[in-house]
Write an enzyme that holds these catalytic residues in place. Structure first.
Site, PDB file in Angstrom:
ATOM      1  N   ASP A  30       0.825  -1.220   0.000  1.00  0.00           N
ATOM      2  CA  ASP A  30       0.000   0.000   0.000  1.00  0.00           C
ATOM      3  C   ASP A  30       0.852   1.260   0.000  1.00  0.00           C
ATOM      4  OD1 ASP A  30      -3.100  -0.783   0.595  1.00  0.00           O
ATOM      5  OD2 ASP A  30      -1.728  -2.229   1.507  1.00  0.00           O
ATOM      6  N   ASP A  70      -1.614  -2.162  -4.310  1.00  0.00           N
ATOM      7  CA  ASP A  70      -1.798  -0.704  -4.231  1.00  0.00           C
ATOM      8  C   ASP A  70      -0.470   0.040  -4.300  1.00  0.00           C
ATOM      9  OD1 ASP A  70      -4.518  -0.754  -4.228  1.00  0.00           O
ATOM     10  OD2 ASP A  70      -4.775  -0.379  -2.091  1.00  0.00           O
ATOM     11  N   HIS A 140      -6.862  -0.384  -5.816  1.00  0.00           N
ATOM     12  CA  HIS A 140      -6.677   0.921  -6.456  1.00  0.00           C
ATOM     13  C   HIS A 140      -6.082   0.792  -7.854  1.00  0.00           C
ATOM     14  CE1 HIS A 140      -7.497   3.995  -3.259  1.00  0.00           C
ATOM     15  NE2 HIS A 140      -7.472   2.895  -2.523  1.00  0.00           N
ATOM     16  N   HIS A 266      -3.879  -4.157   1.861  1.00  0.00           N
ATOM     17  CA  HIS A 266      -5.146  -3.421   1.859  1.00  0.00           C
ATOM     18  C   HIS A 266      -5.455  -2.752   3.198  1.00  0.00           C
ATOM     19  CE1 HIS A 266      -9.056  -2.115   0.563  1.00  0.00           C
ATOM     20  NE2 HIS A 266      -9.639  -2.755   1.552  1.00  0.00           N
ATOM     21  N   HIS A 268      -4.526  -0.622   6.298  1.00  0.00           N
ATOM     22  CA  HIS A 268      -3.489   0.403   6.438  1.00  0.00           C
ATOM     23  C   HIS A 268      -2.859   0.470   7.823  1.00  0.00           C
ATOM     24  CE1 HIS A 268      -4.275   3.145   2.721  1.00  0.00           C
ATOM     25  NE2 HIS A 268      -4.358   1.861   2.417  1.00  0.00           N
TER      26      HIS A 268
END
Length: 731
Positions: A30, A70, A140, A266, A268
């Site tokens: 991420d 991501d 994303h 995914h 955070h």
């Protein structure tokens, strides 16, 4: 928390390290490159942290970098974003350093169709890769759009450029027939270093409902080598770990037992220390994001990447804090508590603003101390000092029972140049749940309903569900001060069951208007206002109940009938008025009227005779006078709860007419009564009605045997006509 916390296994560790047999991996996820790239302050945060991650990979001499989705924040990254990412990958991943991990799987597995270069970049002789980068896609930067080459994403661009190895991409079935038999096929990237064999299984982001279904159905097929017990297997996923719904997450214990470590993307918040899963042999590590994309509590946890070392079937993970992440502090204040503990005047906006400024200043000082501590650790480790950065500060303010608040944007302008997010520095919110008022009282948001009886079965609970009952129990918990619970319940039932969109509004307006009139006429003091309202409400309730049970209240007979469709004393006439389609006799709404008490026998069938009685000639003149009294009675009776909105409108017009004015026009009223009495069925077309044309349609509903005095019958027929016509207007 999850069940895995009950597992008491010690943290994984490698007993005897051997560099020749140990695979070193840098774990991250991420990165969200391109997040707020147009922001003048925070625009370069994501790319700066990604640069630091690549530098850490070079510093720790890892064999490769593993990303769990991501990489980009946008599905279609901007030109500047792609430019900087490609430049950084070329700067830090190309070089003369030899690759020490051997690829055992097919290098062409997953390569670009129609081209000869392999899928794994360091297997291409035209490239000199020093640190390979493996990545799956997230939600994303997932593949999108149809085309000649299928759905593509930004990682496909990086893959064909030779700077990144894209894994975990698979095609889902495009038809229902294929979906019933085809699941998710996961093919690994097999690597070896010395005696250590590593299998990496990447599963790019799939909608959580679909992934949940595939896992529950055992349709996720992982292709493994024959000697799978000799391999250390890593699974990369990018799904919801926190439960957002029945199927909007992936359970932690749903993966195959042959997996040794799950790298979870995914989410955070940083939970990078490997966590065991109860009943399973594998661990889960959640590195978290490398940049804060939301000012939430989870993002305030210090950001890390990890150095993963694998030898044989053993592994150990070392967290590495990220220094270039912008410091972020978050706190919450409850103004109501501050008023009790610190004497804050919640009615003084200036004092509240001053109090909040002091809290923000404290948070800024806290962020500064956090930054200095982080820099001190870096200097001790031999790293260069990083220049200070404006912190992210979020103050959540609970304004429950507080009316005076500041403008968040104007408030943040005073901290321009001191924080990185002045526009969303403050967030005002109110508590969703009200506190308990005391034992024995019903909670407003979650009252004790009759269907909550634990002794009832599911079928019995469903059988007891009635709109009237539920609404009445909820209204009882609200402790209404002006409106009667019964009338409000009937109005809501009219709204729900008969699509009368004005029932609630009309009932409320009529009740309040009548109550205000009574207060003005009595001219009471403000000190006695509460007592007067309580008495007025009680009087309305008593009159309403009396009207609904007897159906012949002297003041509000028609009104009570118009709203009494909930059972109890409901009559056939009330059913006609409620539906009003010309064939009221064909409607039977009694199924919903069995809520609380069985209806009494239909003794009021004689009520239908009131309209027919108007046929008598001598009843014409008295009917006018009786109608006048009835109209005024309805106007005064408007206070009892009702769900008939049109009745209220007609009563409002008649309330303004004094008794003398009404009596002064006996001829016209008598003539209308005569017309109605002489032509029952055809009267629906009578155009002579100019002032109250809606009453003309009542003639078709006027049917009843004689047996009452002409004066009373005409009066009641007139009252009945008004309410039936109101239903016509509503439709």
């Amino acid at each position: 928390m999850s069940d895995y916390e009950e597992d008491t296994r010690p943290p994984p560790n490698i007993e005897t390290a051997d560099p020749e047999d140990t695979i070193k991996i840098l774990l991250a996820t991420d990165n969200h490159i391109g997040y707020l790239e147009r922001d003048p302050i925070r625009g370069q945060d994501s790319i700066n942290t990604f640069r630091e991650i690549l530098q850490l990979a070079v510093k720790n001499e890892v064999d490769f970098i593993l990303l769990a989705g991501d990489l980009f924040h946008e599905n279609k990254p901007s030109r500047d974003c792609l430019y900087q990412t490609l430049a950084l990958l070329r700067e830090y991943t190309l070089g003369d350093k030899p690759i020490q991990v051997e690829l055992l799987s097919d290098p062409d597995e997953g390569k670009a169709a129609g081209f000869s270069f392999p899928a794994i970049n360091y297997e291409d002789p035209n490239f000199n890769i020093s640190i390979p980068v493996f990545s799956i896609h997230g939600n994303h930067d997932d593949p999108q759009g149809p085309g000649v080459n299928g759905a593509l994403c930004a990682l496909d661009v990086l893959s064909v450029s030779g700077l990144l190895n894209y894994m975990g991409k698979f095609d889902l079935p495009t038809s229902d027939a294929d979906a019933a038999t085809t699941g998710i096929a996961v093919r690994p990237v097999l690597l070896r270093k010395g005696s250590t064999k590593l299998g990496m299984y990447g599963v790019g982001n799939v909608k959580d409902q679909r992934m949940h279904f595939e896992l529950r159905s055992n349709r996720v097929r992982m292709y493994m080598p024959k000697d799978k017990d000799e391999w250390f297997n890593i699974l990369l996923v990018h799904q919801n770990r926190v439960k957002h719904g029945p199927q909007e997450y992936v359970p932690e214990g749903m993966f195959d037992d042959s997996v040794d470590l799950v790298v979870w993307g995914h989410e955070h918040d940083c939970r990078i220390i490997p966590e065991p899963v109860a009943g399973k042999n594998y661990y889960i590590t959640q590195p978290g994001s490398s940049v804060a994309t939301s000012l939430a509590d989870g993002e305030a946890i210090e950001k890390h990447v990890a150095l993963l070392e694998i030898k044989g079937k053993e592994f150990q993970l070392t967290p590495i804090p990220l220094r270039t992440v912008r410091p972020f502090v978050i706190s919450e204040v409850v103004l109501e508590d501050a008023a009790e503990e610190e004497g804050l005047d919640v009615n003084d906006q200036m004092e509240i603003t001053k109090y909040l400024k002091q809290k923000v200043n404290d948070l800024i000082d806290q962020a500064q101390a956090l930054w200095e501590e982080r820099n001190a650790r870096s200097i001790e480790a031999g790293d260069e000092e990083i220049p200070p950065m404006l912190p992210l500060v979020r103050l959540k303010v609970d304004t429950t029972n507080v009316t005076q608040t500041s403008n968040p944007i104007r408030f943040g302008q005073e901290f321009q140049g001191r924080v990185a997010n002045p526009r969303d520095l403050l967030v005002f919110h109110r508590s969703k749940k009200a506190g308990k008022r005391g034992a024995g009282k019903v909670d407003i948001d979650q009252p004790e309903l009759s269907i909550d009886d634990p002794d009832l079965t599911v079928s019995e609970k469903l059988a007891k569900v009635r709109v009237k009952t539920l609404v009445r129990e909820y209204l009882a918990a609200q402790e209404l001060q002006l409106l009667g619970e019964n009338g409000m319940s009937d109005a809501i039932q009219m709204f729900v069951e008969k699509d009368d969109i004005h029932a609630i509004q009309t009932h409320v307006n009529k009740s309040l208007k009548t109550m205000l009139k009574n207060i003005k006429s009595d001219e009471v003091d403000e000190d006695d206002l509460d007592d007067l309202l309580a008495k007025a409400k009680q009087r309305q309730e008593e009159e309403y109940l009396e009207a609904t049970r007897a159906g012949e209240s002297a003041k509000g007979k028609g009104k009570a009938k118009a709203t009494d469709d909930d059972g109890g004393a409901a009559s056939d006439d009330s059913m006609l008025m409620d539906i009003d389609t010309g064939g009221g006799a064909t409607f039977n709404m009694s199924d919903d009227d069995d809520d609380d008490e069985p209806p009494p026998p239909p003794k009021r069938r004689a009520a239908t005779s009131r309209a027919t009685t108007t046929k008598k000639a001598p009843a014409k003149a008295p009917a006018k006078k009786a109608t006048t009294t009835t109209a005024r009675g309805r106007g005064k009776k408007a206070a009892p709860p009702s769900s008939d909105d049109e009745v209220i409108e007609l009563d409002d017009d008649e309330d303004e007419i004094s008794e003398e004015e009404v009596v002064a026009k006996p001829v016209k009223r008598t003539s209308r009564a005569a017309v109605l009495s002489q032509s029952q069925a055809p009267a629906k077309k009578a155009p002579a009605k100019k002032k109250t044309p809606a009453r003309q349609t009542q003639t078709q509903l006027s049917f009843a045997p004689a047996g009452r005095s002409s004066r009373a019958a005409a009066s009641k027929a007139r009252s009945k006509m008004v309410f039936d016509d109101d239903d016509d207007d509503d439709d």
